[in-house]
Scaffold this active site. Structure first.
Site, PDB file in Angstrom:
ATOM      1  CB  ALA A  36      70.084   6.043  23.037  1.00  0.00           C
ATOM      2  CG  ASN A  37      66.426   3.190  26.286  1.00  0.00           C
ATOM      3  OD1 ASN A  37      67.044   2.280  26.812  1.00  0.00           O
ATOM      4  ND2 ASN A  37      65.643   3.001  25.215  1.00  0.00           N
ATOM      5  NE  ARG A  38      70.647   7.794  32.115  1.00  0.00           N
ATOM      6  CZ  ARG A  38      71.710   8.516  31.745  1.00  0.00           C
ATOM      7  NH1 ARG A  38      72.833   7.929  31.391  1.00  0.00           N
ATOM      8  NH2 ARG A  38      71.620   9.837  31.732  1.00  0.00           N
ATOM      9  CB  SER A  39      67.964  -0.545  28.021  1.00  0.00           C
ATOM     10  OG  SER A  39      68.094  -1.943  27.924  1.00  0.00           O
ATOM     11  CB  ALA A  58      64.553  -0.347  27.065  1.00  0.00           C
TER      12      ALA A  58
END
Ligand code: C5P
Length: 223
Positions: free
Chosen positions: A29-32, A95
């Site tokens: 995942a990412n931090r968006s 994102a």
């Protein structure tokens, strides 16, 4: 639906991160947070638009008064976007993960006691913004992308606009010293065919309201 300059218009917004599975219990995942995308959907609805909000698993909840489509992966997001068309305008604030795990395991990957390490192979995800921007038929009249840059913000955003084929790019400087990533404020440039506009530093809700007003102006000119 509210009355306003976008009454009768359908606007699609993507938001949040995507989750790309490794196995049934793990993902990349990412931090968006989904904060800016959620604020944009809210601002468009406040101007009377019918909004389809395609969101990955975000921290910030979707606004009231929009049609929410929840997805996990980039490929699910593309399918949901295609299913939501036609639209008068589309804003791609998500994102999206650039890569997914090429062959996610159907069962949980386990330690086998030998100390052997798992290896992940990656495959490239579809570029949703580029795909929609380059549609030969049924392309939304106005396609807006985002660019988070740390260097040469405007030059890179101008190049990105051309590469993707979208109409506008909202470019923001996310170098660490700006404190913008994960913060409440944003300092953006609106890149269009006829040049770049620098907006003062303001809250994400104000960026959203100003962008929604610009979209209403552009669609209004067309009608
Ligand atoms: O190429 P880059 O990720 O910097 O582009 C950012 C823009 O492209 C954002 O508008 C983002 O929502 C969109 N994007 C997309 N699908 C991808 C990657 C980015 O729609 N796979």
């Amino acid at each position: 639906l509210m009355d306003g300059p976008l009454k009768g218009r359908h606007v699609l917004v993507t938001s949040g991160p995507t989750h790309e599975p490794i196995d049934p219990v793990r993902y990349i995942a990412n931090r968006s947070s989904g904060a800016q995308g959620s604020a944009i959907a809210r601002a468009l609805a406040a101007l009377g638009a019918k909004v389809t909000f395609v969101t990955g698993p975000a921290e910030v909840p979707p606004p009231a008064g929009v049609h929410v489509v929840r997805v996990e992966t980039a490929r699910e997001m593309l399918a949901a976007v295609e299913a939501a068309l036609p639209a008068d305008a589309a804003v791609f604030a998500a994102a999206v993960a650039d890569w997914r795990v090429a062959s996610a395991s159907g069962s949980k990957i386990k330690k086998d006691g030998s100390g052997a390490l798992p290896a992940l192979d990656f495959a490239e995800n579809p570029d949703i913004l580029a795909t929609v921007s380059q549609m030969k038929q049924g392309r939304p009249g106005l396609v807006v992308g985002f660019a988070a840059e740390t260097d040469d913000v405007i030059a890179n955003a101008i190049a990105k606009r051309a590469r993707k084929g979208c109409d506008w790019i909202v470019a923001n400087d996310v170098s660490p010293e700006t404190g913008i990533m994960g913060g409440a404020e944003n300092a953006v440039h609106l890149i269009r065919a006829d040049g770049a506009e620098d907006w003062p530093r303001m809250g994400k809700a104000e960026v959203a309201a100003k962008l929604a007003a610009r979209i209403a102006g552009a669609l209004g000119d067309e009608a």
